[in-house]
Design an enzyme around this catalytic site. Structure first.
Site, short mmCIF file in Angstrom:
data_model
loop_
_atom_site.label_atom_id
_atom_site.label_comp_id
_atom_site.label_asym_id
_atom_site.label_seq_id
_atom_site.Cartn_x
_atom_site.Cartn_y
_atom_site.Cartn_z
N GLY A 17 8.35 4.54 14.42
CA GLY A 17 6.90 4.41 14.43
C GLY A 17 6.47 2.99 14.75
N GLY A 21 0.34 -0.12 14.50
CA GLY A 21 0.02 -0.03 13.09
C GLY A 21 1.04 -0.68 12.17
N ILE A 22 1.40 0.04 11.12
CA ILE A 22 2.33 -0.48 10.12
C ILE A 22 3.71 -0.72 10.72
CG2 ILE A 22 3.53 0.09 7.97
CD1 ILE A 22 1.02 1.69 7.15
N TYR A 157 -0.55 16.90 5.39
CA TYR A 157 -0.16 15.50 5.27
C TYR A 157 0.36 15.20 3.86
CZ TYR A 157 -0.61 10.39 5.55
OH TYR A 157 -0.38 9.04 5.53
N THR A 192 -5.69 1.34 10.46
CA THR A 192 -4.83 1.56 11.62
C THR A 192 -5.50 2.59 12.54
OG1 THR A 192 -3.59 3.43 10.69
CG2 THR A 192 -2.77 1.20 10.20
#
Length: 255
Positions: A17, A21-22, A157, A192
């Site tokens: 990922g 973002g993160i 989620y 994000t």
């Protein structure tokens, strides 16, 4: 123990990922700490941008354009790491919104495939690599504050992130004897692209609500979570495993 516990010179990290973002913030921070960083994501353009950022922070970037749901591709990427793998940061994930009654099989399957199976595959390959090389490594998974409370529309989620927590705890009990630590991070609202999913006015209202609920009176930034990953990946947390770290601005304080 000293600040050298956060020195990753000579160590190798793998971040899923990593295209934004993160994940991007984590790759950059690990590079700044001295690590050689392998960045994986299906977003090729985002990977190139992350690689440039890693280089700016003094790191040596390696990119792997892959889908974390492809077990074989992930295995090949991890196997391509030269020398021992010291850190696996399994960060890749997606957001999906639907009520319980509106949730379709394909919705649940897709979210579980990326948010849970993708983490499982990354953990499996990291453990195999670490055991084979005799490395006392660290695995950091990405859960979510959504697992601590019921939020309308976030069934898929939340379920996937709760599964990540159980994976983290179970794996920690299984691989501790090899000197491998496994911990999870459960962020609160982080600014994000994934959380920026509303119309501008609604987005502003959502963030304002998070700010009101936080004792720190702000939402999080990707760098806030990257520092949490760095800590759990480092020797500074050498006696920490099977734990869930919640950097959420104090929004949720579970018993």
């Amino acid at each position: 123990m000293s600040l050298t516990a956060y020195d990753f010179t000579g160590r190798t990290a793998f971040v899923t990922g990593a295209a934004g973002g993160i994940g991007r913030a984590t790759a950059a921070l690990l590079a700044e700490a001295g690590a050689t960083v392998h960045c994986a994501d299906r977003d090729r353009q985002g990977l190139q941008e992350t690689a440039a950022l890693v280089a700016e922070h003094g790191g040596t970037p390696h990119i792997h354009a892959l889908d974390v749901t492809d077990r074989a591709a992930l295995a090949t990427a991890v196997a391509s790491v030269t020398g021992p793998l010291h850190v696996m940061a399994a960060i890749a994930g997606i957001m999906h919104t639907s009520t319980v009654l509106e949730t379709r099989d394909e919705d649940l399957d897709r979210v579980l495939a990326i948010n849970f199976k993708g983490v499982l595959y990354a953990c499996q390959e990291a453990v195999r690599s670490m055991i084979a090389s005799g490395t006392r490594g660290s695995i950091v998974t990405m859960a979510s504050g959504a697992m601590d409370s019921a939020s309308a529309g976030l069934l898929c989620y939340s379920v996937a992130k709760a599964a990540v927590v159980q994976l983290t705890k179970t794996l920690a009990t299984e691989v501790g004897r090899h000197g491998i630590r496994v911990n999870a991070i459960a962020p609160g609202w982080i600014r994000t692209a994934m959380t920026d999913r509303h119309e501008p006015a609604a987005q502003e209202q959502a963030e304002a609500a998070m700010v009101r609920h936080s004792p720190l009176a702000r939402v999080g930034e990707p760098e806030d979570i990257a520092h949490a990953v760095l800590h759990l990946a480092s020797d500074a947390s050498s006696f920490t495993t099977g734990q869930i770290l919640r950097p959420n601005g104090g929004v949720a304080m579970p018993w």
